[in-house]
Scaffold this motif. Structure first.
Motif, PDB file in Angstrom:
ATOM      1  N   ALA A  85       1.393  47.202  25.311  1.00 34.90           N
ATOM      2  CA  ALA A  85       1.260  46.919  23.889  1.00 34.90           C
ATOM      3  C   ALA A  85       2.662  46.862  23.288  1.00 34.90           C
ATOM      4  O   ALA A  85       3.649  47.183  23.950  1.00 34.90           O
ATOM      5  N   GLY A  86       2.744  46.440  22.047  1.00 39.71           N
ATOM      6  CA  GLY A  86       4.022  46.397  21.353  1.00 39.71           C
ATOM      7  C   GLY A  86       3.856  46.882  19.931  1.00 39.71           C
ATOM      8  O   GLY A  86       2.825  46.639  19.283  1.00 39.71           O
ATOM      9  N   GLU A  87       4.866  47.588  19.430  1.00 33.76           N
ATOM     10  CA  GLU A  87       4.827  48.071  18.049  1.00 33.76           C
ATOM     11  C   GLU A  87       5.535  47.086  17.132  1.00 33.76           C
ATOM     12  O   GLU A  87       6.626  46.587  17.452  1.00 33.76           O
ATOM     13  N   ASP A 120      -1.172  34.102  24.958  1.00 37.77           N
ATOM     14  CA  ASP A 120      -1.773  35.429  25.105  1.00 37.77           C
ATOM     15  C   ASP A 120      -2.690  35.696  23.912  1.00 37.77           C
ATOM     16  O   ASP A 120      -2.362  35.368  22.761  1.00 37.77           O
ATOM     17  N   VAL A 121      -3.825  36.311  24.190  1.00 36.87           N
ATOM     18  CA  VAL A 121      -4.735  36.741  23.127  1.00 36.87           C
ATOM     19  C   VAL A 121      -4.482  38.221  22.869  1.00 36.87           C
ATOM     20  O   VAL A 121      -4.459  39.027  23.814  1.00 36.87           O
ATOM     21  N   ILE A 122      -4.281  38.572  21.582  1.00 45.77           N
ATOM     22  CA  ILE A 122      -3.910  39.937  21.241  1.00 45.77           C
ATOM     23  C   ILE A 122      -4.915  40.535  20.257  1.00 45.77           C
ATOM     24  O   ILE A 122      -5.657  39.821  19.581  1.00 45.77           O
ATOM     25  N   ILE A 131      -3.846  34.667  18.637  1.00 47.86           N
ATOM     26  CA  ILE A 131      -3.269  34.054  19.818  1.00 47.86           C
ATOM     27  C   ILE A 131      -1.787  33.819  19.581  1.00 47.86           C
ATOM     28  O   ILE A 131      -1.364  33.505  18.461  1.00 47.86           O
ATOM     29  N   VAL A 132      -0.981  34.010  20.610  1.00 48.12           N
ATOM     30  CA  VAL A 132       0.467  33.836  20.508  1.00 48.12           C
ATOM     31  C   VAL A 132       0.791  32.348  20.607  1.00 48.12           C
ATOM     32  O   VAL A 132       0.437  31.685  21.592  1.00 48.12           O
ATOM     33  N   LYS A 133       1.483  31.830  19.582  1.00 49.16           N
ATOM     34  CA  LYS A 133       1.857  30.420  19.541  1.00 49.16           C
ATOM     35  C   LYS A 133       3.282  30.175  20.014  1.00 49.16           C
ATOM     36  O   LYS A 133       3.594  29.106  20.554  1.00 49.16           O
ATOM     37  N   GLY A 166      -2.036  44.959  20.761  1.00 48.66           N
ATOM     38  CA  GLY A 166      -2.542  45.130  22.122  1.00 48.66           C
ATOM     39  C   GLY A 166      -2.785  43.800  22.807  1.00 48.66           C
ATOM     40  O   GLY A 166      -3.059  42.790  22.154  1.00 48.66           O
ATOM     41  N   HIS A 167      -2.669  43.798  24.136  1.00 40.33           N
ATOM     42  CA  HIS A 167      -2.835  42.573  24.914  1.00 40.33           C
ATOM     43  C   HIS A 167      -4.253  42.522  25.477  1.00 40.33           C
ATOM     44  O   HIS A 167      -4.641  43.363  26.301  1.00 40.33           O
ATOM     45  N   LEU A 168      -5.031  41.504  25.069  1.00 41.03           N
ATOM     46  CA  LEU A 168      -6.396  41.354  25.561  1.00 41.03           C
ATOM     47  C   LEU A 168      -6.475  40.457  26.787  1.00 41.03           C
ATOM     48  O   LEU A 168      -6.876  40.879  27.870  1.00 41.03           O
ATOM     49  N   SER A 169      -6.114  39.193  26.617  1.00 42.83           N
ATOM     50  CA  SER A 169      -6.275  38.214  27.706  1.00 42.83           C
ATOM     51  C   SER A 169      -5.404  37.011  27.391  1.00 42.83           C
ATOM     52  O   SER A 169      -4.361  37.142  26.743  1.00 42.83           O
TER      53      SER A 169
END
Length: 454
Positions: A85-87, A120-122, A131-133, A166-169
């Motif tokens: 995860a990242g803060e 990445d889906v977060i 989603i990360v663009k 958080g990182h989902l998929s």
């Protein structure tokens, strides 16, 4: 020829008691009989110990795994969490169709600009998914540009600086290109051997002096026994409490189990007296750490064990124990919990006497954030194995070509030795003990501590 007769009254009056220091004139008093040399004093041949010697090697007996190594240091690798995860450190609270967040994730990883990748889906703490663009670097840390999966714009409250991502998929479209790969790097850990020594020396005269102890053997043999027991305690204390030193120092020390757990284990505190809720919450934290085992040995100080016993007493009262027709006036009652089970995890309480030894661990006052009263402390060790079958707790010692240095005891014979070949002309002999050991504690999140802090 010498003549013997009864002592005169003046001689009797002059005898002084070794106990009271007063002159004794009555026959039958120990002062007169002892001083006269006529009767042998009644002296027990059993040596009693005024204080506990704290030489039990409970921790060594429970480790049960000894392995020789051929170098002064041993290194091993442990793979941490591969999913991270990242803060959010900047950008939280932004609004719009897409927003850019700065994370506490390093962007110095070769071949990428951080952990998170495009597509990445977060999951956000607000339970929104995105989603990360795009990803980028900002002063050594990763930034991510994100859009919500439901297509709506970000509003106040969706993200907040200080919250986590958080990182989902991941999610890709038709005929998509391959994503960038991630690099997983395990953490390197090490420990180093500590050399422990002790010597017992006796002169030739002392070696041949008879004592009242045992069968009249020399005091040296009692002294030798005590030194060997204390040597075992030296080894145990190093395994438990030593702090790793710089490798360049002249007298290197290993990292003990208490120090290892303090650095990377699951560590919790409570107020003054531990409760059952404290114990259950600690077990829960071990469980969610991702590495909890099924069984733990919990080494406790006397105060911790006392309070834990009190905390569990409800299982023994209010009808908790029914002796039925077997109940008698002589039935033994009381509380002696040795095992406790919660969330499928079994813990076994063990009183570790050294935690209460102020000659070894001097602080016995009120604990706080920095000072530990070990009497109100518990060390939780998983004595099992890891995923690949490696022992989680083991003892390493120096060994090569049949020469082992786990424990060595050698006699240096002088003139008092039992051989015609002597090591020196000294009128005496010495016994030398040496041990070169270190503990190895793997997967720190599978171990922990619970202690008082007030």
């Amino acid at each position: 020829m010498a003549k013997y007769s009864s002592p005169t009254q003046a001689q009797i009056d002059g005898v002084v008691s070794p106990k009271s220091g007063k002159a004794l004139t009555e026959t039958g008093k120990d002062g007169y009989l002892f001083a006269s040399g006529v009767l042998a004093p009644e002296v027990s041949n059993i040596l009693s110990y005024q204080f506990p010697q704290y030489v039990a090697t409970a921790i060594l007996e429970r480790i049960g795994s000894y392995t020789g190594i051929s170098r002064d240091q041993e290194t091993w690798f442990e793979q941490g969490r591969s999913r991270k995860a990242g803060e959010i450190t900047a950008g939280g609270g932004a609004t719009g169709a897409q927003i850019t967040l700065t994370l506490d994730v390093s962007s110095s990883v070769a071949g990428s600009v951080g952990y998170f990748l495009v597509n990445d889906v977060i999951m956000l703490e607000s339970s929104k998914t995105a989603i990360v663009k795009a990803t980028a670097d900002a002063g050594g840390f990763q930034t991510i540009t994100i859009a919500k999966l439901d297509g709506t714009a970000f509003v106040i409250g969706d993200t907040t600086t200080g919250e986590s991502v958080g990182h989902l998929s991941s999610a890709f479209g038709e005929y998509s290109s391959a994503p960038t790969s991630r690099l997983y790097t395990p953490e390197e850990r090490y420990n180093q051997l500590q050399t422990i020594r002790r010597t017992c020396t006796v002169s030739g005269k002392a070696l041949t002096d008879k004592t009242y102890l045992g069968d009249g053997e020399s005091w040296y043999y009692k002294q030798e026994m005590l030194d060997m027991a204390e040597m075992a305690k030296d080894r145990e204390n190093a395994i438990m409490f030593s702090e790793v030193s710089d490798q360049a120092v002249e007298n290197p020390t290993c990292e003990g189990l208490v120090q290892s757990v303090a650095v990377g284990g699951v560590n919790n505190v409570f107020g003054t007296a531990v409760t059952e809720d404290d114990i259950m919450n600690h077990i829960k934290d071990l469980l969610v750490s991702g590495g909890a085992g099924k069984e733990y040995t919990v080494f406790c100080g006397a105060q911790f064990l006392t309070d834990a016993t009190k905390a569990l007493r409800d299982y023994y009262i209010s009808g908790g124990v029914d002796y039925g027709t077997f109940a008698k006036s002589s039935t033994k009652v009381g509380i002696n919990p040795e095992t406790y089970i919660f969330l499928g995890i079994t813990i076994n309480f063990v009183h570790y006497a050294t935690f209460d030894d102020v000659e070894t661990l001097p602080y016995a006052g009120t604990p706080d954030a920095t000072k530990v009263n070990f009497s109100n402390y518990s060390l939780w060790l998983n004595m099992g194995t890891g995923k690949d079958g490696e022992k989680l707790v083991s003892l390493k010692y120096k060994e090569l070509d049949g020469q082992q240095r786990k424990f060595m005891y050698k006699k240096e014979n002088g003139m008092a030795g039992d051989t015609s070949n002597v090591a020196s002309g000294v009128d005496g002999l010495s016994g030398h003990m040496l041990s070169e050991i270190m503990p190895e504690l793997r997967v720190l999140t599978m171990h922990g501590s619970l202690r008082a802090n007030s």
